[in-house]
Design an enzyme around this catalytic site. Structure first.
Site, PDB file in Angstrom:
ATOM      1  N   CYS A  82     -10.269   2.593  -5.608  1.00 41.89           N
ATOM      2  CA  CYS A  82     -10.449   3.218  -4.056  1.00 41.89           C
ATOM      3  C   CYS A  82     -10.323   4.473  -4.027  1.00 41.89           C
ATOM      4  O   CYS A  82     -10.015   5.520  -4.981  1.00 41.89           O
ATOM      5  CB  CYS A  82      -9.107   2.618  -3.225  1.00 41.89           C
ATOM      6  SG  CYS A  82      -9.353   3.056  -1.295  1.00 41.89           S
ATOM      7  N   ASP A  86     -12.788   2.033   4.210  1.00 37.60           N
ATOM      8  CA  ASP A  86     -11.664   1.903   5.454  1.00 37.60           C
ATOM      9  C   ASP A  86     -12.493   1.142   6.622  1.00 37.60           C
ATOM     10  O   ASP A  86     -11.567   1.226   7.644  1.00 37.60           O
ATOM     11  CB  ASP A  86     -11.096   3.562   5.493  1.00 37.60           C
ATOM     12  CG  ASP A  86      -9.993   3.967   4.554  1.00 37.60           C
ATOM     13  OD1 ASP A  86      -9.941   2.710   3.373  1.00 37.60           O
ATOM     14  OD2 ASP A  86      -9.632   4.758   4.673  1.00 37.60           O
ATOM     15  N   ASN A 118      -7.882  10.094  -2.809  1.00 36.86           N
ATOM     16  CA  ASN A 118      -8.084  10.442  -1.442  1.00 36.86           C
ATOM     17  C   ASN A 118      -8.686  12.185  -1.022  1.00 36.86           C
ATOM     18  O   ASN A 118      -8.681  12.017   0.098  1.00 36.86           O
ATOM     19  CB  ASN A 118      -7.266  10.081  -0.024  1.00 36.86           C
ATOM     20  CG  ASN A 118      -6.720   8.722  -0.056  1.00 36.86           C
ATOM     21  OD1 ASN A 118      -7.627   8.386   0.500  1.00 36.86           O
ATOM     22  ND2 ASN A 118      -5.710   8.212  -0.331  1.00 36.86           N
ATOM     23  N   LYS A 154      -4.393  -0.764  -6.846  1.00 43.04           N
ATOM     24  CA  LYS A 154      -5.261  -0.452  -6.235  1.00 43.04           C
ATOM     25  C   LYS A 154      -4.881   1.055  -6.421  1.00 43.04           C
ATOM     26  O   LYS A 154      -3.846   1.765  -5.921  1.00 43.04           O
ATOM     27  CB  LYS A 154      -4.991  -0.545  -4.161  1.00 43.04           C
ATOM     28  CG  LYS A 154      -5.807   0.029  -3.319  1.00 43.04           C
ATOM     29  CD  LYS A 154      -5.549   0.093  -1.769  1.00 43.04           C
ATOM     30  CE  LYS A 154      -6.039   0.358  -1.185  1.00 43.04           C
ATOM     31  NZ  LYS A 154      -6.132   0.128   0.148  1.00 43.04           N
ATOM     32  N   TRP A 155      -5.712   1.626  -6.758  1.00 43.29           N
ATOM     33  CA  TRP A 155      -5.672   2.810  -7.317  1.00 43.29           C
ATOM     34  C   TRP A 155      -6.992   3.496  -6.376  1.00 43.29           C
ATOM     35  O   TRP A 155      -8.303   3.722  -6.384  1.00 43.29           O
ATOM     36  CB  TRP A 155      -6.560   2.804  -9.315  1.00 43.29           C
ATOM     37  CG  TRP A 155      -6.457   3.948  -9.396  1.00 43.29           C
ATOM     38  CD1 TRP A 155      -7.082   5.635  -8.670  1.00 43.29           C
ATOM     39  CD2 TRP A 155      -6.267   4.779 -10.971  1.00 43.29           C
ATOM     40  NE1 TRP A 155      -7.188   6.644  -9.981  1.00 43.29           N
ATOM     41  CE2 TRP A 155      -6.089   6.444 -11.293  1.00 43.29           C
ATOM     42  CE3 TRP A 155      -5.577   3.669 -11.850  1.00 43.29           C
ATOM     43  CZ2 TRP A 155      -5.975   6.426 -12.261  1.00 43.29           C
ATOM     44  CZ3 TRP A 155      -5.137   4.611 -13.291  1.00 43.29           C
ATOM     45  CH2 TRP A 155      -5.451   5.803 -13.449  1.00 43.29           C
ATOM     46  N   ASP A 156      -6.110   4.417  -5.937  1.00 43.24           N
ATOM     47  CA  ASP A 156      -6.774   5.769  -4.829  1.00 43.24           C
ATOM     48  C   ASP A 156      -7.168   7.259  -5.134  1.00 43.24           C
ATOM     49  O   ASP A 156      -6.471   7.807  -6.470  1.00 43.24           O
ATOM     50  CB  ASP A 156      -5.768   5.341  -3.344  1.00 43.24           C
ATOM     51  CG  ASP A 156      -6.799   5.728  -2.562  1.00 43.24           C
ATOM     52  OD1 ASP A 156      -7.714   5.832  -2.294  1.00 43.24           O
ATOM     53  OD2 ASP A 156      -5.812   5.271  -1.139  1.00 43.24           O
ATOM     54  N   ASP A 210       1.417  -0.951  -0.215  1.00 43.27           N
ATOM     55  CA  ASP A 210      -0.101  -0.048   0.229  1.00 43.27           C
ATOM     56  C   ASP A 210       1.120   0.882   0.139  1.00 43.27           C
ATOM     57  O   ASP A 210       2.503   1.750  -0.351  1.00 43.27           O
ATOM     58  CB  ASP A 210      -0.671  -0.303   1.142  1.00 43.27           C
ATOM     59  CG  ASP A 210      -2.488   0.819   1.140  1.00 43.27           C
ATOM     60  OD1 ASP A 210      -2.862   2.083   1.100  1.00 43.27           O
ATOM     61  OD2 ASP A 210      -3.382  -0.005   0.612  1.00 43.27           O
TER      62      ASP A 210
HETATM   63  C1  GLA Z   1      -6.786   5.583   1.271  1.00 40.79           C
HETATM   64  C2  GLA Z   1      -7.311   3.694   1.920  1.00 40.79           C
HETATM   65  C3  GLA Z   1      -6.464   3.454   2.602  1.00 40.79           C
HETATM   66  C4  GLA Z   1      -5.315   3.777   1.942  1.00 40.79           C
HETATM   67  C5  GLA Z   1      -4.675   4.704   2.422  1.00 40.79           C
HETATM   68  C6  GLA Z   1      -3.438   4.996   1.856  1.00 40.79           C
HETATM   69  O1  GLA Z   1      -7.489   5.955   3.039  1.00 40.79           O
HETATM   70  O2  GLA Z   1      -8.885   3.749   1.405  1.00 40.79           O
HETATM   71  O3  GLA Z   1      -6.990   1.567   1.860  1.00 40.79           O
HETATM   72  O4  GLA Z   1      -5.144   3.294   1.134  1.00 40.79           O
HETATM   73  O5  GLA Z   1      -5.478   5.598   1.264  1.00 40.79           O
HETATM   74  O6  GLA Z   1      -2.793   6.298   2.019  1.00 40.79           O
END
Ligand code: GLA
Length: 725
Positions: free
Chosen positions: A521, A543, A475, A471-473, A361
């Site tokens: 994500c 999360d 935030n 995993k493509w986030d 991650d």
């Molecule tokens: C977000 C994602 C988490 C993790 C963090 C990493 O909060 O939902 O699962 O990958 O970012 O910074």
């Protein structure tokens, strides 16, 4: 079997499959007027007179045939403003002289045996498409309707084409409008926030307008781009429900309007807040596609149509019905503070258990040791990894697992090389400080050079290493609706252009790496929408992995998204967020309701826990085909009681698996029976856990009472196996 039929004599269109009909005709108004959407019917309906809606002095207009009609009473397929129709308009076009009136007239239709895609936007595949043209002197509007053969779902969108010699501005362009029969309705929507996604709200629809929307530049968790309108008596498996979803990841609005006469119509698409689109002569604008679902089998029936539409016609085919990886992700165990030793410990702990993919991650690149720095610099931090990325991947492979990696491509930290080189690449308003969230800014994806740079940087990492999973986030939401690359008169295009750029970016990366499974994500499920599912077969649901919260989040998400798209992990107890202490096997049972994995420090597992994982994974793999391709029935709602229960049944009714979680153990609280669904009433099924053989009808109508152990969050799984052969 899908059919699109046109009656020349009555100028009526019928779209139908084996179960539903959608009908509209060209009425006196010269515009498409809605006739019907519901259970399959014959071809008798024609456009008719409509009551004048109880208005004292209704505005009347004369048709081309000299007939008088009342625009405000016509159930248009597309409402237009300022001509006496006071419904929510679906399209507002402003000319440079200030006029916003647009009198369109039907001019023709086309039928496509194969559904055309929507240019630049994700859309459903398959089905047949009807397009009808509506024209004014300089504008042509095309309404598209596509019908699928295996579910009660229809896709709609609109194209606006400037056929004049002067540019016009589109101030609103919705994707659909649907009148529903007069009645008493409830609205059902999904609201929430990060770590509390997909909370179900059901409210009576009163007069006025009920809106679900996002002004955040992405879909967001506050309101999901989904709305259902249901008969007030509708339940989980009974009653009429209309469901609406948008295949779009940007700011949206879906509105339910109840007018004075009691008529109800639903419309929606791109949010017109801070939106306007300059359409040059010869140019076209395409709206996102909306998915309209009809159910006569309650909310459950609506969900199953959405699930089929998205699983079989939206999610990338190569993954839709295929087994998914079972991951071990290091995030909850380490967050940013990992070392090579720690990571290897987690890999070692997962090896040989049936977990098949290690996902590294956030924190592996640039100077990324907390949220304030590094985003944008996709270069491996070898010092932190204690060697090269290839060394780590080789280690993962040596343990019999594949390798996945986290990215957050759309973002940049000010403290990064990318930002120092290209500060103008972040969305920002001139002379204003750009607003940071989670320490980061949003890259301006309306700029093709930014999209190209990101695609090259991510593809460079992906191609340079043996990566099987990404995993493509994402935030944070957008805040700055301003691109330094656009002229002043186009600034209100920024949010939508950003979304178009995002989809172009997905194409450049996902299409170039067809064997990689991409998981979406956004701080969990803050961008859980159908636009994302067109590219990524699964999305990290939340999360919040606390079991109590997860029963609701997963239950709510299933309202309009297939469980096969809901990524769910087993995490540590007490939970990092809520401190609830829950049984390991219950956490697994709940996490195994979707593509699953583990996200805890496997080096710290007890001997019993470690021994339990292979059995849990065997059980998951056995039911995985049901999650991917079976039907979901929700049996008990954690929003209404102390129990979460749902059942997956095979489409051929050969088997089913029921999972129930009693959230709180209240001493001496009676346990109610659950009523399985999706079995064949006339076939016999063995309940594996008790050895009883009964007819499907007996199991479904007499029910079965789960034997919960006396502890919080106890889970019970019941397998109904075919006992006839
Ligand atoms: C977000 C994602 C988490 C993790 C963090 C990493 O909060 O939902 O699962 O990958 O970012 O910074």
């Amino acid at each position: 079997m899908v059919a699109i039929i046109f009656s020349e004599s009555s100028r009526t269109f019928w779209l139908e499959n084996g179960t539903v009909t959608y009908a509209f005709g060209i009425g006196e108004s010269g515009m498409p007027e809605h006739l019907y959407f519901g259970k399959k019917i014959g071809h008798e309906l024609v456009c008719g007179d409509y009551p004048s809606g109880g208005e004292a002095q209704p505005i009347k207009r004369e048709s081309e045939n000299g007939m008088v009609f009342t625009p405000n009473s016509v159930p248009y397929e597309l409402h237009l403003p300022l001509g006496g129709d006071y419904s929510e308009p679906g399209l507002i076009v402003r000319r440079d002289n200030g006029s916003r009136r647009l009198d369109l007239r039907y001019t023709g239709y086309r039928i496509f045996e194969t559904k055309p895609p929507v240019p630049g936007l994700p859309s459903l595949r398959d089905g047949q498409t009807l397009q009808i043209d509506l024209e004014a002197a300089d504008i042509r509007v095309t309404l598209s309707y596509s019908i699928l053969d295996d579910c009660n779902a229809l896709a709609r969108n609109m194209r606006i084409e400037n056929r004049g010699t002067e540019a016009v501005s589109i101030d609103r362009a919705y994707s659909f409008s649907l009148p529903v029969p007069d009645g008493k309705y409830d609205t059902v929507c999904l609201h929430g926030m990060a770590a509390q996604e997909a909370q179900i709200q059901r409210l009576p629809l009163g007069y006025g307008i009920f809106t679900v929307d996002s002004k955040r530049g992405y879909s967001g968790a506050v309101m999901n781009p989904f709305l259902a309108i249901c008969d007030q008596n509708a339940g989980e498996e009974t009653g009429t429900v209309y469901g609406f979803g948008l295949i779009y990841s940007g700011s949206f609005a879906i509105k339910a309007q109840k007018k004075a006469a009691g008529t109800v119509s639903i419309s929606g698409g791109i949010n017109d807040f801070d939106f306007s689109w300059r359409l040059e002569p010869g140019a076209c604008f395409d709206t996102p596609e909306a998915v309209l679902v009809f159910s006569e089998a309650g909310l459950g029936g609506m969900s199953r149509s959405f699930h089929t539409a998205y699983r079989s016609h939206l999610i990338p085919r190569r993954f839709a019905h295929a087994p998914r990886p079972i991951v071990i992700n290091n995030w909850e165990a380490t967050r940013f503070a990992f070392t090579a030793e720690k990571i290897r410990g987690i890999i070692d702990g997962a090896a040989g258990t049936g977990i098949d993919t290690f996902v590294l991650d956030d924190g592996w690149f640039g100077i990324r040791n907390d949220i304030t720095s590094g985003l944008g610099d996709w270069e491996v931090n070898e010092a932190k990894l204690g060697g090269s990325l290839d060394d780590l991947i080789a280690y993962v492979h040596s343990k019999g697992m594949r390798f996945g990696l986290w990215f957050e491509p759309e973002m940049v930290n000010r403290n990064s090389r990318l930002y120092h080189m290209h500060p103008d690449w972040a969305l920002q308003t001139p002379d204003e400080e750009p607003v940071e969230a989670r320490g980061q800014l949003v890259l301006d994806l309306s700029r093709p050079e930014v999209v190209d740079h990101i695609a090259d940087a991510i593809n460079h990492v992906i191609r340079g290493h043996a990566i099987d999973y990404v995993k493509w986030d994402c935030n944070r939401a957008l805040s700055e609706g301003y691109s330094l690359a656009l002229p002043p008169e186009r600034q209100k295009e920024t949010f939508h252009r950003h979304v178009l750029g995002l989809y172009a970016l997905f194409h450049k990366i996902v299409d170039a790496n067809p064997d990689i499974l991409f998981e979406g994500c956004a701080s969990g499920g803050s961008r859980f929408d159908a636009g994302i599912l067109y590219f990524f077969p699964q999305i990290w649901t939340s999360d919040n992995t606390d079991m109590v919260a997860r029963t609701r989040i997963q239950y709510g998400t299933s309202l309009c998204y297939p469980p096969s798209a809901m990524s769910c992990h087993v995490t540590a107890s007490p939970n990092r967020r809520a401190s609830h202490i829950t049984p390991f096997e219950s956490r697994a049972a709940l996490a195994h309701q979707g593509p699953t994995g583990y996200e805890l420090d496997t080096a710290k597992l007890s001997v019993q826990e470690k021994a339990a994982i292979p059995l849990q994974i065997d059980a998951y793999r056995e039911m995985e085909a049901l999650i991917q391709s079976g039907d979901l029935y929700r049996l008990a709602s954690p929003f209404e009681g102390n129990v979460f229960a749902q059942m997956f049944a095979a489409r051929d009714q050969s088997r089913g698996v029921l999972t129930a979680v009693r959230i709180l153990w209240n001493y001496n609280e009676p346990v109610s029976p659950l009523y399985p669904r999706g079995l064949n009433p006339e076939r016999r099924y063995l309940l594996r856990e008790t050895g009883q053989i009964r007819l499907g009808s007996t199991w479904m109508y007499a029910g079965v009472t789960p034997c919960f152990q006396n502890r919080d969050c106890d889970a019970v799984t019941l397998h109904f196996d075919n006992a006839d052969d």
